[in-house]
Design a protein around this motif. Structure first.
Motif, mmCIF file in Angstrom:
data_model
loop_
_atom_site.group_PDB
_atom_site.id
_atom_site.type_symbol
_atom_site.label_atom_id
_atom_site.label_comp_id
_atom_site.label_asym_id
_atom_site.label_seq_id
_atom_site.Cartn_x
_atom_site.Cartn_y
_atom_site.Cartn_z
ATOM 1 N N LEU A 51 -1.359 -40.888 7.173
ATOM 2 C CA LEU A 51 -1.335 -42.106 6.214
ATOM 3 C C LEU A 51 -2.615 -42.647 6.171
ATOM 4 O O LEU A 51 -3.049 -43.161 4.947
ATOM 5 N N ASN A 52 -3.457 -42.837 6.976
ATOM 6 C CA ASN A 52 -4.699 -43.302 7.028
ATOM 7 C C ASN A 52 -5.810 -42.452 6.809
ATOM 8 O O ASN A 52 -6.905 -42.644 6.905
ATOM 9 N N GLU A 53 -5.455 -41.268 6.689
ATOM 10 C CA GLU A 53 -6.221 -39.780 6.548
ATOM 11 C C GLU A 53 -7.304 -39.699 7.544
ATOM 12 O O GLU A 53 -8.454 -39.234 7.201
ATOM 13 N N SER A 54 -6.915 -40.151 8.601
ATOM 14 C CA SER A 54 -7.809 -39.747 9.958
ATOM 15 C C SER A 54 -7.555 -38.444 10.331
ATOM 16 O O SER A 54 -8.094 -37.956 11.140
ATOM 17 N N GLU A 55 -6.311 -37.914 9.757
ATOM 18 C CA GLU A 55 -5.982 -36.559 10.326
ATOM 19 C C GLU A 55 -5.443 -35.853 8.860
ATOM 20 O O GLU A 55 -4.871 -36.530 8.163
ATOM 21 N N PRO A 56 -5.822 -34.552 8.863
ATOM 22 C CA PRO A 56 -5.129 -33.774 7.638
ATOM 23 C C PRO A 56 -3.997 -33.874 7.420
ATOM 24 O O PRO A 56 -3.080 -33.897 8.172
ATOM 25 N N ALA A 57 -3.277 -34.166 6.120
ATOM 26 C CA ALA A 57 -1.981 -33.808 5.679
ATOM 27 C C ALA A 57 -1.293 -32.627 6.294
ATOM 28 O O ALA A 57 -1.803 -31.550 6.137
ATOM 29 N N ASP A 58 -0.193 -32.895 6.960
ATOM 30 C CA ASP A 58 0.455 -31.662 7.271
ATOM 31 C C ASP A 58 1.754 -31.416 6.637
ATOM 32 O O ASP A 58 2.660 -32.306 7.031
ATOM 33 N N PRO A 59 1.842 -30.717 5.684
ATOM 34 C CA PRO A 59 2.971 -30.832 4.698
ATOM 35 C C PRO A 59 4.518 -30.699 5.514
ATOM 36 O O PRO A 59 5.510 -31.070 5.154
ATOM 37 N N ASN A 60 4.252 -29.895 6.689
ATOM 38 C CA ASN A 60 5.519 -29.410 7.362
ATOM 39 C C ASN A 60 6.013 -30.798 7.981
ATOM 40 O O ASN A 60 7.286 -30.816 8.104
ATOM 41 N N HIS A 61 5.064 -31.292 8.535
ATOM 42 C CA HIS A 61 5.570 -32.766 9.078
ATOM 43 C C HIS A 61 6.399 -33.693 8.025
ATOM 44 O O HIS A 61 7.292 -34.249 8.662
ATOM 45 N N TRP A 62 6.035 -33.535 7.051
ATOM 46 C CA TRP A 62 6.489 -34.394 5.944
ATOM 47 C C TRP A 62 7.930 -34.010 5.350
ATOM 48 O O TRP A 62 8.712 -34.658 4.605
ATOM 49 N N ARG A 63 8.386 -32.938 5.780
ATOM 50 C CA ARG A 63 9.756 -32.295 5.399
ATOM 51 C C ARG A 63 10.880 -33.413 5.758
ATOM 52 O O ARG A 63 11.874 -33.333 5.518
ATOM 53 N N CYS A 64 10.673 -34.427 6.846
ATOM 54 C CA CYS A 64 11.536 -35.320 7.400
ATOM 55 C C CYS A 64 11.697 -36.232 6.266
ATOM 56 O O CYS A 64 12.759 -36.823 6.388
ATOM 57 N N LEU A 65 11.152 -36.400 5.298
ATOM 58 C CA LEU A 65 11.173 -37.127 4.238
ATOM 59 C C LEU A 65 12.394 -36.737 3.477
ATOM 60 O O LEU A 65 13.001 -37.804 2.517
ATOM 61 N N ASN A 66 12.814 -35.578 3.513
ATOM 62 C CA ASN A 66 14.384 -35.309 3.191
ATOM 63 C C ASN A 66 15.469 -36.369 3.380
ATOM 64 O O ASN A 66 16.195 -36.453 2.374
ATOM 65 N N ASP A 67 15.439 -36.952 4.685
ATOM 66 C CA ASP A 67 16.374 -37.747 4.963
ATOM 67 C C ASP A 67 15.812 -39.401 4.370
ATOM 68 O O ASP A 67 16.696 -40.251 4.008
ATOM 69 N N THR A 68 14.359 -39.511 4.810
ATOM 70 C CA THR A 68 13.869 -40.706 4.412
ATOM 71 C C THR A 68 14.181 -41.278 3.387
ATOM 72 O O THR A 68 14.310 -42.596 2.902
ATOM 73 N N ILE A 69 14.227 -40.417 2.397
ATOM 74 C CA ILE A 69 14.401 -40.934 0.671
ATOM 75 C C ILE A 69 15.456 -41.661 0.453
ATOM 76 O O ILE A 69 15.596 -42.317 -0.552
ATOM 77 N N TRP A 70 16.446 -41.559 1.330
ATOM 78 C CA TRP A 70 17.755 -42.458 1.102
ATOM 79 C C TRP A 70 17.890 -43.479 1.761
ATOM 80 O O TRP A 70 18.847 -44.191 2.014
ATOM 81 N N SER A 71 16.738 -44.144 2.566
ATOM 82 C CA SER A 71 16.660 -45.268 3.217
ATOM 83 C C SER A 71 17.074 -46.346 2.369
ATOM 84 O O SER A 71 16.867 -46.458 1.134
ATOM 85 N N GLU A 72 17.619 -47.587 2.859
ATOM 86 C CA GLU A 72 17.933 -48.817 2.203
ATOM 87 C C GLU A 72 16.601 -49.763 2.119
ATOM 88 O O GLU A 72 16.872 -50.712 1.468
ATOM 89 N N VAL A 73 15.818 -49.355 2.841
ATOM 90 C CA VAL A 73 14.731 -50.185 3.003
ATOM 91 C C VAL A 73 13.706 -49.903 2.048
ATOM 92 O O VAL A 73 13.130 -48.815 2.103
ATOM 93 N N SER A 74 13.262 -51.050 1.076
ATOM 94 C CA SER A 74 12.367 -50.558 0.100
ATOM 95 C C SER A 74 11.018 -50.136 0.403
ATOM 96 O O SER A 74 10.650 -49.080 -0.144
ATOM 97 N N ALA A 75 10.240 -50.728 1.473
ATOM 98 C CA ALA A 75 8.953 -50.287 1.956
ATOM 99 C C ALA A 75 9.045 -48.951 2.328
ATOM 100 O O ALA A 75 8.081 -48.241 2.052
ATOM 101 N N VAL A 76 10.146 -48.344 2.838
ATOM 102 C CA VAL A 76 10.212 -47.048 3.375
ATOM 103 C C VAL A 76 10.171 -46.000 2.142
ATOM 104 O O VAL A 76 9.474 -45.098 2.152
ATOM 105 N N LYS A 77 11.014 -46.557 1.461
ATOM 106 C CA LYS A 77 11.296 -45.562 0.096
ATOM 107 C C LYS A 77 9.769 -45.348 -0.556
ATOM 108 O O LYS A 77 9.558 -44.379 -1.298
ATOM 109 N N VAL A 78 9.054 -46.623 -0.826
ATOM 110 C CA VAL A 78 7.960 -46.613 -1.297
ATOM 111 C C VAL A 78 7.005 -45.841 -0.605
ATOM 112 O O VAL A 78 6.212 -45.028 -1.534
ATOM 113 N N GLN A 79 6.741 -45.918 0.552
ATOM 114 C CA GLN A 79 6.027 -45.074 1.478
ATOM 115 C C GLN A 79 6.336 -43.613 1.145
ATOM 116 O O GLN A 79 5.258 -42.774 1.242
#
Length: 191
Positions: A51-79
């Motif tokens: 997120l801070n770009e101190s490490e290159p984005a790893d698209p495979n790491h972010w596959r976890c967002l498949n579950d995260t997008i259903w969060s009820e927390v606005s800040a989590v959904k926004v990120q």
């Protein structure tokens, strides 16, 4: 109770993006000046580094967002939205964005700082490396056959009041001989 403690309780001591349990810290979801429960999330070291770009984005790491997008927390959904938006060129993130449900206020928040949160602005440059902007005038540096137009746009032809193609740094739009065309920046020179 501190914000970090409240976030740990809310997330059950797990990263709110990928569910990792080690090296957790508070991450402020911009815009915001101070960390609160409403504008902060708990993230692991790997998520924080990307997120801070101190490490290159790893698209495979972010596959976890498949579950995260259903969060009820606005800040989590926004990120999650911002990360997926930045990775949408991979293909699969666009599918998640299409499925994601956000309230209008959450969507405005997510889009408020997209250019500041890792999305690379598309910069259009002419054949000499000069930055182009909407409304500029350019000159063709090469004769170009216009497919379907039945004519050749001659070298030296001025194209006034150009429009930049938002998602492609190599293309602009402009009128030549009364026809609206998409032109490649490598064949143009700003005048």
């Amino acid at each position: 109770m501190s914000v970090a403690s409240e976030l740990e309780a809310r997330s059950e001591s797990k990263c709110e993006l990928c569910q990792a349990t080690e090296n957790l810290s508070v991450y402020l979801v911009s815009p915001g000046e101070s960390e609160t429960l409403d504008n902060s999330i708990l993230v692991c070291g790997k998520c924080q580094a990307q997120l801070n770009e101190s490490e290159p984005a790893d698209p495979n790491h972010w596959r976890c967002l498949n579950d995260t997008i259903w969060s009820e927390v606005s800040a989590v959904k926004v990120q999650a939205y911002r990360v997926l938006h930045g990775l949408r060129g991979e293909g699969w993130p666009q599918d998640l964005l299409d499925m994601m449900y956000m309230e209008e206020t959450e969507l405005k928040w997510a889009q408020a700082t997209l250019m500041q949160d890792g999305e690379v602005a598309v910069v259009h440059k002419d054949s000499n490396g000069v930055t182009l902007a909407n409304g500029d005038t350019v000159v063709l540096v090469k004769d170009l056959d216009v497919k379907g137009g039945g004519f050749t746009a001659k070298r030296g032809t001025a194209v006034r009041n150009i429009s930049l193609v938002a998602d492609n740094a190599e293309q602009i739009e402009g009128k030549v001989n009364g026809q609206q065309l998409v032109l490649l920046t490598k064949f143009l020179k700003k005048s």
